[in-house]
Enzyme design. Sequence first.
Site, short mmCIF file in Angstrom:
data_model
loop_
_atom_site.label_atom_id
_atom_site.label_comp_id
_atom_site.label_asym_id
_atom_site.label_seq_id
_atom_site.Cartn_x
_atom_site.Cartn_y
_atom_site.Cartn_z
N GLU A 1 0.87 -1.17 0.00
CA GLU A 1 0.00 0.00 0.00
C GLU A 1 0.91 1.22 0.00
O GLU A 1 1.45 1.59 1.03
CB GLU A 1 -0.92 -0.01 1.23
CG GLU A 1 -1.86 -1.21 1.28
CD GLU A 1 -2.81 -1.29 0.10
OE1 GLU A 1 -2.95 -0.28 -0.64
OE2 GLU A 1 -3.40 -2.35 -0.11
N CYS B 1 -2.10 9.15 2.83
CA CYS B 1 -1.65 8.61 1.55
C CYS B 1 -2.66 8.87 0.43
O CYS B 1 -2.28 8.88 -0.74
CB CYS B 1 -1.37 7.11 1.67
SG CYS B 1 -2.78 6.12 2.20
#
Length: 479
Positions: free
Chosen positions: A224, A258
Amino acid sequence: MNAAQPTPESTAAIEAMHRVFQQQQKAFRAAPMPSAEQRIKALKHLKQALLEYQQPLISAINSDFGRRSADETLLAELLPSVEAIKYTTRRLRGWMKPSRRQVGIAFQPGKARVVYQPLGVIGIMVPWNYPLYLAIGPLVGALAAGNRALIKMSESTPATATVLRQMLASCFGEDEVAVITGEVEVGQAFSKLPFDHLLFTGGTEIGRHVMRAAAENLTPVTLELGGKSPALIAPDMPIADAAERIAFGKGFNAGQTCVAPDYVLCPEDKLDILVDALHQRLSRMYPTLRDNPDYTWIINQRQYQRLSNWLQQAEREGARLITINPANEDLADTRIIAPTLVLDTADGMTLMQEEIFGPILPIVPYQNLQQALDYIADRPRPLALYYFGYDRSDQQRIMQITHAGGMCINDTILHVAQDDMPFGGIGPSGMGHYHGHEGFLTFSKAKGVYIKQRFNGARPIYPPYGGKMLQWVYKLFIR
């Protein structure tokens, strides 16, 4: 992530990590298929521990950041962690059931099943920006799938790591779930362990090192990562609506997310309107900065200096900075960076090349929608894409022709909190998925099983070949 010489403390931590890893391997071999009842019990214990430790966790995260909004910790860390457990426990029995599959007529009589087995010991590498949720989210999937887990916390969040270790020790033995702490060399050693699956959340460059280390053991990885997630405003979108939602996604956790919108593509004739709208919205959300408990600090001096350097470089190279500091406060002795809009950017500027991860928002004007779509397509595929426009046919078109790990239409960041959707990147922004059912599948081995009892219907295809029955099989099925 170059090789570092371990300190005595790191050497001791690495030795302890290997010991715990071996304990978990041994424990898994002794109990390789926990029942649904055992898994649900473990998840409920985890939920209860989160509820009991919520105040110490809020305080620890606040300490690690210097100042972290308690509401942001509740909204982005505790709430989705608890909701993920509730969602999973309600559906876990159904996920665990073997799925029946079709058997072709040529292979009858027989049955086909897919059995979902735990993988074993799962490694979870946690970043600093959401140190609770990005530990608990993967852990929920790992436990639901019947695994054991080692969690490596970021060296940038030591207080959170201490409380999380205490919390997990209150409901799990070390041979079930354990927290590993330490500096970079401990993280390097962690990524080299022969896990049955390794999930890493963090930057793209470190993700490459993690994947390389995991490859030595053929350990499957879920990465990720991040990237530059664009917000695209359609020509006919009401600017005030888009600005409000972009301001929320960028201001949350001071942009240290993010999936935060990294830059905005705006119709060039709406640029000034957007700047004014963002200025108004961000000023309303954060009327003060210095002592405002709602506005989060940059995690540490290193990240603060990085962002400051990028802003200075952009300004030197001709960018126009619009700093949003409504009370005109002196922030020099803090790690606060005021929300900053950046205009007149150039592609060569670092903040247009690298993921920003801070409260800085470049705005790039475009002349027509195709030009904006080409701008996105010319760049690495991002972790998230945000499209603002109310025309449903345009929404459908953008959804189909753009690539990103995930997408929101007329919103930002909230897709991550949807338990019934997979979360994961694509290309430079990551690989693999987790959350919800996809998390269960990621941490399970879907084992195909073909079952035959006494009657052997396959005998006609055994050697020696050339019989009439085999010729009949060819004529019947190869056509």
